[in-house]
Design a protein around this motif. Structure first.
Motif, PDB file in Angstrom:
ATOM      1  N   ALA A 135      84.995  50.172  48.642  1.00  0.00           N
ATOM      2  CA  ALA A 135      84.616  51.280  49.517  1.00  0.00           C
ATOM      3  C   ALA A 135      83.642  50.796  50.586  1.00  0.00           C
ATOM      4  N   ILE A 136      83.450  51.600  51.614  1.00  0.00           N
ATOM      5  CA  ILE A 136      82.542  51.248  52.713  1.00  0.00           C
ATOM      6  C   ILE A 136      81.132  50.964  52.189  1.00  0.00           C
ATOM      7  N   LYS A 137      80.687  51.736  51.228  1.00  0.00           N
ATOM      8  CA  LYS A 137      79.327  51.565  50.710  1.00  0.00           C
ATOM      9  C   LYS A 137      79.115  50.193  50.067  1.00  0.00           C
ATOM     10  N   ASP A 138      80.240  49.522  49.720  1.00  0.00           N
ATOM     11  CA  ASP A 138      80.152  48.216  49.064  1.00  0.00           C
ATOM     12  C   ASP A 138      79.993  47.051  50.033  1.00  0.00           C
ATOM     13  N   ILE A 139      80.055  47.319  51.351  1.00  0.00           N
ATOM     14  CA  ILE A 139      80.033  46.195  52.295  1.00  0.00           C
ATOM     15  C   ILE A 139      78.610  45.827  52.744  1.00  0.00           C
ATOM     16  N   LYS A 140      77.638  46.490  52.213  1.00  0.00           N
ATOM     17  CA  LYS A 140      76.252  46.154  52.550  1.00  0.00           C
ATOM     18  C   LYS A 140      75.963  44.697  52.198  1.00  0.00           C
ATOM     19  N   GLY A 141      75.474  43.950  53.175  1.00  0.00           N
ATOM     20  CA  GLY A 141      75.167  42.540  52.983  1.00  0.00           C
ATOM     21  C   GLY A 141      76.379  41.617  53.056  1.00  0.00           C
ATOM     22  N   LYS A 142      77.557  42.158  53.364  1.00  0.00           N
ATOM     23  CA  LYS A 142      78.775  41.361  53.413  1.00  0.00           C
ATOM     24  C   LYS A 142      79.064  40.866  54.837  1.00  0.00           C
ATOM     25  N   ARG A 143      79.903  39.827  54.934  1.00  0.00           N
ATOM     26  CA  ARG A 143      80.329  39.282  56.222  1.00  0.00           C
ATOM     27  C   ARG A 143      81.469  40.134  56.768  1.00  0.00           C
ATOM     28  N   VAL A 144      81.242  40.755  57.913  1.00  0.00           N
ATOM     29  CA  VAL A 144      82.217  41.683  58.494  1.00  0.00           C
ATOM     30  C   VAL A 144      82.676  41.160  59.859  1.00  0.00           C
ATOM     31  N   ALA A 145      83.976  40.909  59.996  1.00  0.00           N
ATOM     32  CA  ALA A 145      84.549  40.413  61.253  1.00  0.00           C
ATOM     33  C   ALA A 145      85.043  41.583  62.096  1.00  0.00           C
ATOM     34  N   PHE A 146      84.580  41.647  63.332  1.00  0.00           N
ATOM     35  CA  PHE A 146      85.026  42.674  64.279  1.00  0.00           C
ATOM     36  C   PHE A 146      84.675  42.207  65.689  1.00  0.00           C
ATOM     37  N   GLU A 147      85.341  42.796  66.678  1.00  0.00           N
ATOM     38  CA  GLU A 147      85.109  42.398  68.065  1.00  0.00           C
ATOM     39  C   GLU A 147      84.000  43.248  68.665  1.00  0.00           C
ATOM     40  N   HIS A 148      82.925  42.606  69.064  1.00  0.00           N
ATOM     41  CA  HIS A 148      81.766  43.319  69.595  1.00  0.00           C
ATOM     42  C   HIS A 148      82.100  44.055  70.896  1.00  0.00           C
ATOM     43  N   GLY A 149      81.522  45.223  71.057  1.00  0.00           N
ATOM     44  CA  GLY A 149      81.644  45.978  72.297  1.00  0.00           C
ATOM     45  C   GLY A 149      82.987  46.625  72.529  1.00  0.00           C
ATOM     46  N   THR A 150      83.840  46.681  71.515  1.00  0.00           N
ATOM     47  CA  THR A 150      85.175  47.263  71.670  1.00  0.00           C
ATOM     48  C   THR A 150      85.376  48.400  70.669  1.00  0.00           C
ATOM     49  N   ILE A 171      76.538  41.526  57.811  1.00  0.00           N
ATOM     50  CA  ILE A 171      76.461  40.248  58.525  1.00  0.00           C
ATOM     51  C   ILE A 171      77.651  40.212  59.494  1.00  0.00           C
ATOM     52  N   PRO A 172      77.425  40.471  60.785  1.00  0.00           N
ATOM     53  CA  PRO A 172      78.532  40.559  61.737  1.00  0.00           C
ATOM     54  C   PRO A 172      79.093  39.193  62.134  1.00  0.00           C
ATOM     55  N   ILE A 173      80.420  39.132  62.316  1.00  0.00           N
ATOM     56  CA  ILE A 173      81.103  37.946  62.832  1.00  0.00           C
ATOM     57  C   ILE A 173      81.959  38.424  64.011  1.00  0.00           C
ATOM     58  N   ASN A 174      81.695  37.908  65.190  1.00  0.00           N
ATOM     59  CA  ASN A 174      82.373  38.374  66.395  1.00  0.00           C
ATOM     60  C   ASN A 174      83.723  37.682  66.574  1.00  0.00           C
ATOM     61  N   LEU A 175      84.806  38.393  66.249  1.00  0.00           N
ATOM     62  CA  LEU A 175      86.166  37.879  66.388  1.00  0.00           C
ATOM     63  C   LEU A 175      87.068  39.001  66.885  1.00  0.00           C
ATOM     64  N   ASN A 176      88.129  38.660  67.603  1.00  0.00           N
ATOM     65  CA  ASN A 176      89.073  39.696  68.032  1.00  0.00           C
ATOM     66  C   ASN A 176      89.889  40.186  66.834  1.00  0.00           C
ATOM     67  N   PRO A 177      90.655  41.274  66.980  1.00  0.00           N
ATOM     68  CA  PRO A 177      91.359  41.869  65.828  1.00  0.00           C
ATOM     69  C   PRO A 177      92.275  40.919  65.077  1.00  0.00           C
ATOM     70  N   GLU A 178      93.010  40.071  65.809  1.00  0.00           N
ATOM     71  CA  GLU A 178      93.899  39.120  65.135  1.00  0.00           C
ATOM     72  C   GLU A 178      93.092  38.075  64.376  1.00  0.00           C
ATOM     73  N   GLU A 179      92.054  37.556  65.016  1.00  0.00           N
ATOM     74  CA  GLU A 179      91.198  36.556  64.369  1.00  0.00           C
ATOM     75  C   GLU A 179      90.451  37.150  63.182  1.00  0.00           C
ATOM     76  N   SER A 180      90.071  38.418  63.277  1.00  0.00           N
ATOM     77  CA  SER A 180      89.370  39.079  62.172  1.00  0.00           C
ATOM     78  C   SER A 180      90.260  39.138  60.936  1.00  0.00           C
ATOM     79  N   ALA A 181      91.537  39.488  61.150  1.00  0.00           N
ATOM     80  CA  ALA A 181      92.483  39.542  60.036  1.00  0.00           C
ATOM     81  C   ALA A 181      92.675  38.157  59.421  1.00  0.00           C
ATOM     82  N   GLU A 182      92.732  37.136  60.277  1.00  0.00           N
ATOM     83  CA  GLU A 182      92.882  35.761  59.788  1.00  0.00           C
ATOM     84  C   GLU A 182      91.634  35.311  59.033  1.00  0.00           C
ATOM     85  N   ALA A 183      90.465  35.782  59.495  1.00  0.00           N
ATOM     86  CA  ALA A 183      89.194  35.386  58.865  1.00  0.00           C
ATOM     87  C   ALA A 183      89.096  35.889  57.437  1.00  0.00           C
TER      88      ALA A 183
END
Length: 343
Positions: A135-150, A171-183
């Motif tokens: 669940a969303i509440k479980d992602i606290k402190g986790k590495r999350v890939a998403f594209e900043h500013g979009t 913990i944000p990781i700046n990647l585009n949607p395709e790269e996020s899925a690959e990550a």
């Protein structure tokens, strides 16, 4: 019978036959040139891969744009950031857009208009996670890939807010949607904010969980077709032809789903049998739906209501900026072209 008269008749008939054959030859060898040319130069419409763009893909594949006197190139981009950059710079005239992106671009100074409502995401945008995250509440402190500013950041912020969390909790990781899925597939990230067709592929690879989707926030993610205002003002007839050809594509999508799926598979880079599953999370809007979308209302299914609500969200995000956020989102909507197609 007078021989001179017969010669005259023969000459006239010969001339008539020669002219007729010449006309037929001209029509045969210049068939393409008889198509009315609305705009002689190439018009580029940018997009990031998404099943909801069926109308564009079909109009391109079936040459509806060409039949309308247009030379259209659909240019694919891996993510919104690069797409928006080219659009704002004027490298492309139009794009398959999202209401959030469209407002952000206007906030940055771009004058452009929405000329058609494409679709509503109803599950095809999502936040996916590894097996141990439920669940969303479980992602606290986790590495999350998403594209900043979009859209992905907006969508993530919205989901986090609904669960009393914020960006500072991950913990944000700046990647585009395709790269996020690959990550997330490669283990670089624990969570990814992405959309179809990348989401289904990643979930199949990791056996993970979809912990939040656009189905949890219906109407929040709306795709639209936008064009730069300078191009609209100079070539409104071309825009009208594009909108007409687009809805011709939508008609084929509605009337001949099997043929449509074959076309979509080519543009999405998936097998034909994978297309229906991807379309399950998308509500593609018909011409009648557009009539409602371009009508004033407060709900998310009206472009006016949708844009106002998202505009307030963006205004809040930029509340600390020195730049004034005072433009009227209603002015970004141009209903003229839809009204003409409806006539």
């Amino acid at each position: 019978m007078d021989i001179t008269f017969m010669k005259k008749i023969f000459i006239l008939v010969s001339i008539f036959i020669s002219l007729s054959l010449g006309l037929l030859a001209y029509l045969f060898f210049n068939a393409d040139s008889n198509t009315k040319v609305i705009y002689k130069d190439k018009i580029i419409i940018g997009y990031a891969p998404w099943p909801g763009y069926a109308g564009l893909f079909i109009a391109d594949s079936k040459e509806y744009f060409k039949e309308a006197g247009l030379d259209i190139e659909l240019k694919a981009y891996p993510g919104f950031e690069e797409l928006s950059k080219d659009y704002v710079a004027g490298s492309i005239q139009g794009r398959a857009n999202i209401t959030l992106e469209a407002i952000n671009e206007a906030y940055g100074g771009l004058e452009h208009r929405i000329v058609a409502a494409i679709d509503y995401s109803n599950g095809s945008d999502g936040i996916i996670a590894s097996r141990n995250i439920k669940a969303i509440k479980d992602i606290k402190g986790k590495r999350v890939a998403f594209e900043h500013g979009t859209l992905e950041e907006f969508f993530l912020r919205y989901a986090l807010d609904q669960n009393q969390l914020g960006l500072n909790d991950i913990i944000p990781i700046n990647l585009n949607p395709e790269e996020s899925a690959e990550a997330i597939s490669s283990g670089i990230a624990d969570v990814a904010v992405t959309y179809e067709p990348f989401m289904s592929k990643a979930l199949a690879q990791i056996g993970g969980n979809k912990i939040y989707s656009s189905a949890d926030a219906p109407g929040l993610v709306t795709d639209v077709l936008t064009f730069r205002l300078d191009f609209i003002n100079e070539h409104s007839d071309a825009i009208q032809a594009i909108v007409g050809a687009y809805f011709k594509g939508i008609k084929l999508f509605k009337d001949s789903p099997q043929e449509a799926n074959i076309i979509l598979a080519k543009y999405l880079g998936v097998s034909v049998d994978q297309v229906p599953a991807q379309l399950n999370g998308v509500t593609i809007l018909s011409l009648d739906d557009n009539k409602n979308a371009f009508t004033f209302a407060v709900g998310l299914q009206s472009l006016y209501g949708n844009m106002r609500q998202i505009g307030e969200f963006i205004k809040d995000i930029h509340s600390k900026d020195s730049k004034d956020f005072s433009f009227d989102t209603d002015l970004m909507i141009e209903p003229l072209f839809i009204r003409k197609v409806l006539k």
